[in-house]
Design a protein around this motif. Sequence first.
Motif, mmCIF file in Angstrom:
data_model
loop_
_atom_site.group_PDB
_atom_site.id
_atom_site.type_symbol
_atom_site.label_atom_id
_atom_site.label_comp_id
_atom_site.label_asym_id
_atom_site.label_seq_id
_atom_site.Cartn_x
_atom_site.Cartn_y
_atom_site.Cartn_z
ATOM 1 N N ALA A 92 -20.136 17.228 82.142
ATOM 2 C CA ALA A 92 -20.662 16.332 83.011
ATOM 3 C C ALA A 92 -19.700 15.009 83.104
ATOM 4 O O ALA A 92 -19.645 14.587 81.986
ATOM 5 C CB ALA A 92 -21.944 16.223 82.864
ATOM 6 N N GLY A 93 -19.129 14.741 84.209
ATOM 7 C CA GLY A 93 -18.529 13.504 84.511
ATOM 8 C C GLY A 93 -16.826 13.385 83.895
ATOM 9 O O GLY A 93 -16.328 12.599 84.064
ATOM 10 N N VAL A 94 -16.468 14.741 83.593
ATOM 11 C CA VAL A 94 -15.184 14.922 82.982
ATOM 12 C C VAL A 94 -14.226 14.618 84.334
ATOM 13 O O VAL A 94 -13.130 14.460 83.878
ATOM 14 C CB VAL A 94 -15.006 16.480 82.360
ATOM 15 N N GLY A 95 -14.528 14.855 85.386
ATOM 16 C CA GLY A 95 -13.488 14.816 86.574
ATOM 17 C C GLY A 95 -13.073 13.252 86.497
ATOM 18 O O GLY A 95 -11.741 13.114 86.730
ATOM 19 N N PHE A 96 -13.912 12.250 86.040
ATOM 20 C CA PHE A 96 -13.329 11.035 86.085
ATOM 21 C C PHE A 96 -12.412 10.774 85.280
ATOM 22 O O PHE A 96 -11.402 10.021 85.286
ATOM 23 C CB PHE A 96 -14.645 9.826 86.035
ATOM 24 N N MET A 97 -12.611 11.236 84.035
ATOM 25 C CA MET A 97 -11.497 11.193 82.965
ATOM 26 C C MET A 97 -10.426 12.004 83.192
ATOM 27 O O MET A 97 -9.287 11.390 82.805
ATOM 28 C CB MET A 97 -12.230 11.659 81.555
ATOM 29 N N LEU A 98 -10.639 13.055 83.781
ATOM 30 C CA LEU A 98 -9.230 13.704 84.379
ATOM 31 C C LEU A 98 -8.436 13.164 85.239
ATOM 32 O O LEU A 98 -7.332 13.092 85.157
ATOM 33 C CB LEU A 98 -9.752 15.228 84.733
ATOM 34 N N LEU A 99 -9.138 12.430 86.111
ATOM 35 C CA LEU A 99 -8.425 11.687 87.132
ATOM 36 C C LEU A 99 -7.601 10.568 86.505
ATOM 37 O O LEU A 99 -6.629 10.212 86.900
ATOM 38 C CB LEU A 99 -9.286 10.955 88.269
ATOM 39 N N ALA A 100 -8.181 9.952 85.474
ATOM 40 C CA ALA A 100 -7.704 8.752 84.615
ATOM 41 C C ALA A 100 -6.294 9.362 84.161
ATOM 42 O O ALA A 100 -5.159 8.750 84.290
ATOM 43 C CB ALA A 100 -8.540 8.027 83.863
ATOM 44 N N ALA A 101 -6.359 10.286 83.422
ATOM 45 C CA ALA A 101 -5.190 11.065 82.702
ATOM 46 C C ALA A 101 -4.372 11.666 83.928
ATOM 47 O O ALA A 101 -3.094 11.180 83.793
ATOM 48 C CB ALA A 101 -5.586 12.134 81.772
ATOM 49 N N LEU A 102 -4.600 12.027 85.007
ATOM 50 C CA LEU A 102 -3.660 12.708 85.840
ATOM 51 C C LEU A 102 -2.966 11.619 86.704
ATOM 52 O O LEU A 102 -1.761 11.585 86.928
ATOM 53 C CB LEU A 102 -4.129 13.811 86.681
ATOM 54 N N ALA A 103 -3.864 10.798 87.322
ATOM 55 C CA ALA A 103 -3.523 9.585 88.220
ATOM 56 C C ALA A 103 -2.967 8.627 87.672
ATOM 57 O O ALA A 103 -1.712 7.947 87.638
ATOM 58 C CB ALA A 103 -4.517 9.232 89.027
ATOM 59 N N GLY A 104 -3.465 8.056 86.406
ATOM 60 C CA GLY A 104 -3.038 6.773 85.665
ATOM 61 C C GLY A 104 -2.041 7.087 84.893
ATOM 62 O O GLY A 104 -1.017 6.657 84.729
ATOM 63 N N GLY A 105 -2.264 8.250 84.038
ATOM 64 C CA GLY A 105 -1.209 8.794 82.907
ATOM 65 C C GLY A 105 0.237 9.302 83.495
ATOM 66 O O GLY A 105 1.221 9.035 83.090
ATOM 67 N N LEU A 106 -0.177 10.282 84.514
ATOM 68 C CA LEU A 106 1.002 10.956 85.062
ATOM 69 C C LEU A 106 1.437 10.579 86.391
ATOM 70 O O LEU A 106 2.314 11.316 86.922
ATOM 71 C CB LEU A 106 0.579 12.383 85.029
ATOM 72 N N ARG A 107 0.671 9.825 86.946
ATOM 73 C CA ARG A 107 1.252 8.938 88.042
ATOM 74 C C ARG A 107 0.809 9.896 89.480
ATOM 75 O O ARG A 107 1.676 9.681 90.348
ATOM 76 C CB ARG A 107 2.451 8.358 88.098
ATOM 77 N N TYR A 108 0.061 10.939 89.446
ATOM 78 C CA TYR A 108 -0.273 11.705 90.662
ATOM 79 C C TYR A 108 -1.010 10.727 91.560
ATOM 80 O O TYR A 108 -1.966 9.992 91.323
ATOM 81 C CB TYR A 108 -1.050 12.951 90.183
ATOM 82 N N ASN A 109 -0.768 10.931 92.879
ATOM 83 C CA ASN A 109 -1.679 10.137 93.847
ATOM 84 C C ASN A 109 -3.013 10.944 93.568
ATOM 85 O O ASN A 109 -3.261 11.972 93.105
ATOM 86 C CB ASN A 109 -1.251 10.346 95.291
ATOM 87 N N LEU A 110 -4.287 10.296 94.023
ATOM 88 C CA LEU A 110 -5.599 10.943 93.866
ATOM 89 C C LEU A 110 -5.839 12.270 94.545
ATOM 90 O O LEU A 110 -6.596 13.175 93.953
ATOM 91 C CB LEU A 110 -6.504 9.947 94.416
ATOM 92 N N LEU A 111 -5.217 12.532 95.654
ATOM 93 C CA LEU A 111 -5.132 13.889 96.108
ATOM 94 C C LEU A 111 -4.597 14.841 95.298
ATOM 95 O O LEU A 111 -5.328 15.986 95.098
ATOM 96 C CB LEU A 111 -4.710 13.874 97.598
ATOM 97 N N ARG A 112 -3.446 14.577 94.937
ATOM 98 C CA ARG A 112 -2.719 15.691 93.960
ATOM 99 C C ARG A 112 -3.339 15.734 92.676
ATOM 100 O O ARG A 112 -3.508 16.903 91.926
ATOM 101 C CB ARG A 112 -1.292 15.322 93.824
ATOM 102 N N ALA A 113 -3.881 14.636 92.078
ATOM 103 C CA ALA A 113 -4.561 14.618 90.933
ATOM 104 C C ALA A 113 -5.937 15.296 90.981
ATOM 105 O O ALA A 113 -6.481 15.997 90.193
ATOM 106 C CB ALA A 113 -4.760 13.277 90.417
ATOM 107 N N ASN A 114 -6.573 15.369 92.079
ATOM 108 C CA ASN A 114 -7.816 15.981 92.398
ATOM 109 C C ASN A 114 -7.594 17.500 92.485
ATOM 110 O O ASN A 114 -8.453 18.385 91.720
ATOM 111 C CB ASN A 114 -8.606 15.650 93.649
ATOM 112 N N ALA A 115 -6.344 18.001 92.756
ATOM 113 C CA ALA A 115 -6.228 19.557 92.823
ATOM 114 C C ALA A 115 -6.033 19.856 91.524
ATOM 115 O O ALA A 115 -6.424 20.810 90.975
ATOM 116 C CB ALA A 115 -5.223 19.661 93.751
ATOM 117 N N LEU A 116 -4.996 19.120 90.544
ATOM 118 C CA LEU A 116 -5.136 19.569 89.178
ATOM 119 C C LEU A 116 -6.203 19.146 88.443
ATOM 120 O O LEU A 116 -6.409 19.974 87.338
ATOM 121 C CB LEU A 116 -3.783 18.469 88.577
ATOM 122 N N LYS A 117 -6.864 18.361 88.604
ATOM 123 C CA LYS A 117 -8.215 18.018 88.130
ATOM 124 C C LYS A 117 -9.123 19.427 88.191
ATOM 125 O O LYS A 117 -9.643 19.692 87.078
ATOM 126 C CB LYS A 117 -8.844 16.892 88.517
#
Length: 187
Positions: A92-117
């Motif tokens: 539960a709630g892991v999506g927020f953390m995945l978005l931080a790693a994908l968008a913040g850490g790997l610099r994906y925009n939120l749309l592409r980070a959401n797909a990877l999430k």
Amino acid sequence: NKHNILDRPAAIPILIPCVLGGVIGALMAAILPNLFLKPVLLLSILCMSIVILVRPETIVPAPGTSELSPNENKKAWWGLFATGIYGGFVQAGVGFMLLAALAGGLRYNLLRANALKTMCALAFTVVALAIFIAFDQVWWLPGIILACGSMLGAHLAVKIAVKASQDQMRWFLFAMTILAVAGGLLL
């Protein structure tokens, strides 16, 4: 991938730390008592909401920045690994953390980070489910109902996300984290 948003070449390097962490997290959840679950969940989500508010660049990369691979940013690799542990343990709630790693850490925009999430969450959920089945800890009917609700929510979220701006997505994520914490406190 109708909108050509999922970065398929990045899938394996991103999935490796997530799935490794998911195995560890699911084994911890299967073995440890459940008394740690709610405090871990609420504290994690509350921390993410504070991060979204105070340091928005954590989940919204600066315009014009190029995407990275986990091999190029070791902090992001470890962030994905830690998120996998959390996802395998709590989910539960892991999506927020995945978005931080994908968008913040790997610099994906939120749309592409959401797909990877979504791809990452599916991967460590399957691994965690296999582990919970092995430990005979699956409640099938509530699990199926939750899975159906999650799929419906994901479908609706994609329809909204492809039309929303990065700033709208950031504030939506912030609002959802606050609602998740408030809901957790009421239960």
